[in-house]
Design an enzyme around this catalytic site. Structure first.
Site, PDB file in Angstrom:
ATOM      1  N   ASN A 210       0.847  -1.196   0.000  1.00 42.92           N
ATOM      2  CA  ASN A 210       0.000   0.000   0.000  1.00 42.92           C
ATOM      3  C   ASN A 210       0.883   1.247   0.000  1.00 42.92           C
ATOM      4  OD1 ASN A 210       0.554   0.701   2.904  1.00 42.92           O
ATOM      5  ND2 ASN A 210      -0.460  -1.281   3.196  1.00 42.92           N
ATOM      6  N   ASP A 279      -4.511  -6.477   4.882  1.00 39.18           N
ATOM      7  CA  ASP A 279      -5.618  -7.270   5.430  1.00 39.18           C
ATOM      8  C   ASP A 279      -5.585  -8.709   4.927  1.00 39.18           C
ATOM      9  OD1 ASP A 279      -6.746  -5.154   6.892  1.00 39.18           O
ATOM     10  OD2 ASP A 279      -7.700  -4.381   5.079  1.00 39.18           O
ATOM     11  N   ILE A 307      -3.132  -7.670  14.032  1.00 40.40           N
ATOM     12  CA  ILE A 307      -2.092  -7.496  15.045  1.00 40.40           C
ATOM     13  C   ILE A 307      -2.601  -6.690  16.237  1.00 40.40           C
ATOM     14  CG2 ILE A 307       0.196  -6.522  15.497  1.00 40.40           C
ATOM     15  CD1 ILE A 307       0.863  -7.046  12.538  1.00 40.40           C
ATOM     16  N   PHE A 323      -4.734   3.107  14.615  1.00 40.11           N
ATOM     17  CA  PHE A 323      -4.881   4.115  13.568  1.00 40.11           C
ATOM     18  C   PHE A 323      -5.890   3.622  12.540  1.00 40.11           C
ATOM     19  CE2 PHE A 323      -1.558   6.468  15.366  1.00 40.11           C
ATOM     20  CZ  PHE A 323      -1.384   7.657  14.673  1.00 40.11           C
TER      21      PHE A 323
END
Length: 405
Positions: A210, A279, A307, A323
C-alpha cells in the site's frame, strides 16, 4: 523558563534573515545567556561583526584556523564551550553541509566537533524549502537529534509567499527555553510502535502492498523518545532514517510483524499501531515467477491476523492506540474499530483530503476513546505526533489512576 547561565554559540549563515541576529543575540543575553557568534563568509554580507560583538560582548569568530585562538584551534574551543549550538539563519546550503558532515568552514566544523544541543532555524525561499533534497536533509538532521525551529510561513524577501521564513528572534528564544526545560513525562515508560506498510508476496518478484510511507509512525517514535520513553520501532519496508535513540526492527510481511510484536509486547507500557498492515495475503505463494499466459489471473487470498486486536486481547495488554485511514464515514468506522478491537484510543484520518496522509509530511487526526474525542488540526507530522502523544499520555495516566483506586 530561562536561559540563565547557558553558553550559546550562534552560527550565522548567509541569508537575508541574518539582519535579525543582533536582536536575537540581545534577547538571548537578556535571558541570562552568554553568546558567542560564528559568522560565516556569506553571513558577513548581511550583518556586521561590529554590531554582533557589541551586543554579545565577545569577539566574533570567522576563521577556521584563528591565530588568536589557543593553538589556532578555535573550533575546538568553541565546540567544548557551548551548551547550545544555534544556527540562525540556516540556509539550504548550510543544512546540506550539516546533514552530510561537510566541514569546510568554522561553523560546520564546530557543528561536527561539539556535543552540545544543536538547534537550527531554517531560512530560505519557499520552493527551496519544499525541494526534495532539502526535505531529505531535514529528515537526516532530525535523525541526528537536531532540533528544527520553524520555519515560519508568510511573505518572503523575494516576493514569494510560503514556508521558509526564519522564526522571529523572540520565538527562537521561546523555543530554546522550551527545549532546555522540556519535561519528560514518558521517562521510564516503554513504547512499542509499528510503522509503514507490509508486503505480501505473490511470487519471487511480485507482492501486494500500500501507499504508507511510515512518516507518521517514525515521527511518533522520534517524539516519544524526546519525551523520555524507551522506544522500539517495528518498521515495514520504508526509506526513512531511524530516529536517534530508537531501537528499530525491520520486517516485511504482516506475519513477520505480528511475530515481532508478540515477542516484544509483554514488556511494553504503550503500543501504538500506525502500520498499514495488509488485510489479506495470497493463500499460496508461487515458487517461481507467475507467467503472463492468459488474459485473466485468479488468485485466492486469505485473511491476515489482526495485530492490534491480538495485542488488545491479551490478558494484560499495554495501553493500545490504533490508527484508521478511511475514505468515508471516518468517525463511524473509527468508533466501530475502537469498540470491536477493545482499544484504549484510535486516531483516524480522512485519506481523501489533498496534501494530507499517505506520503505527505502533514496530516490531521480525529482521536477517539471510549469516553470522548478530540480533533488535531492539519500540521506537520512531527508536530502532530507530539500533539497525539500528549493526548495518549493524558489518557494513559487517567486509566492507570483509575486502575489504582
Amino acid at each position: 523558563m530561562t536561559l540563565q547561565g547557558k553558553k550559546i554559540v550562534l552560527g550565522i549563515s548567509g541569508g537575508i534573515a541574518a539582519y535579525k541576529t543582533p536582536d536575537l543575540v540581545r534577547k538571548l543575553v537578556a535571558q541570562g545567556a552568554q553568546v558567542r557568534v560564528i559568522l560565516n563568509q556569506s553571513g558577513g554580507h548581511f550583518v556586521s561583526e561590529l554590531s554582533l560583538q557589541a551586543v554579545s560582548g565577545f569577539p566574533v569568530s570567522t576563521d577556521l584556523l584563528d591565530p588568536s585562538a589557543e593553538a589556532a584551534m578555535g573550533h575546538i574551543e568553541l565546540a567544548k564551550w557551548a551548551d547550545i549550538l544555534l544556527i540562525a539563519p540556516a540556509t539550504a546550503n548550510t543544512m546540506a553541509k550539516l546533514a552530510h558532515g561537510i566541514a569546510d568552514d568554522l561553523l560546520t566544523t564546530v557543528y561536527l566537533a561539539t556535543s552540545a544541543t544543536v538547534c537550527i532555524a531554517p531560512a530560505m525561499n519557499q520552493q527551496m524549502w519544499k525541494a526534495k533534497p532539502t526535505q531529505h536533509n531535514l529528515r537526516l538532521l532530525r535523525s541526528y537529534e537536531t532540533h528544527i525551529l520553524g520555519p515560519a510561513d508568510g511573505a518572503q524577501a523575494c516576493g514569494d509567499i510560503g514556508p521558509g521564513r526564519m522564526l522571529e528572534p523572540e520565538k527562537i528564544v521561546e523555543c530554546l527555553s522550551s527545549i532546555l526545560n522540556k519535561p519528560q513525562p514518558l521517562r521510564g515508560k516503554r513504547l512499542l510502535i509499528t510503522a509503514g506498510p507490509t508486503r505480501e508476496s505473490l511470487d519471487p518478484v511480485r507482492f501486494l502492498s500500500n501507499h504508507s510511507s511510515g512518516k507518521m509512525g517514525f515521527a511518533i517514535a522520534e517524539q516519544a523518545r524526546s519525551l523520555g520513553a524507551e522506544v522500539t520501532l517495528i518498521a515495514g519496508p520504508v526509506a526513512l532514517p531511524t530516529p536517534a535513540g530508537v531501537t528499530r526492527i525491520n520486517v516485511e510481511s504482516a506475519g513477520q510483524m505480528l511475530e515481532t510484536v508478540m515477542a516484544k509486547v509483554n514488556s511494553q507500557d504503550i503500543f501504538i499501531a500506525t502500520a498499514a498492515v495488509a488485510d489479506y495475503r495470497a493463500e499460496n505463494v508461487a515458487d517461481n515467477k507467475i507467467k503472463k499466459n492468459a488474459d485473466e489471473l485468479t488468485l485466492t487470498f486469505v485473511k491476515n491476523p489482526d495485530i492490534l486486536k491480538t495485542v488488545a486481547g491479551l490478558p494484560k495488554p499495554p495501553f493500545c492506540v490504533g490508527f484508521a485511514a478511511e475514505s468515508q464515514d471516518v468517525e463511524a468506522y473509527a468508533k466501530r474499530k475502537l469498540a470491536d478491537k477493545k482499544l484504549d484510543m484510535i486516531a483516524a484520518n480522512d485519506i481523501t483530503v489533498a496534501g494530507l496522509g499517505f506520503n505527505s509530511d502533514a496530516n490531521a487526526l480525529q482521536v477517539f476513546w471510549p469516553e470522548g474525542h478530540c480533533d488535531l488540526p492539519a500540521q506537520p507530522k512531527t508536530e502532530l505526533a507530539l500533539a497525539l502523544l500528549n493526548v495518549v499520555i493524558e489518557r494513559y495516566q487517567e486509566k492507570n489512576d483509575t486502575l489504582s483506586l
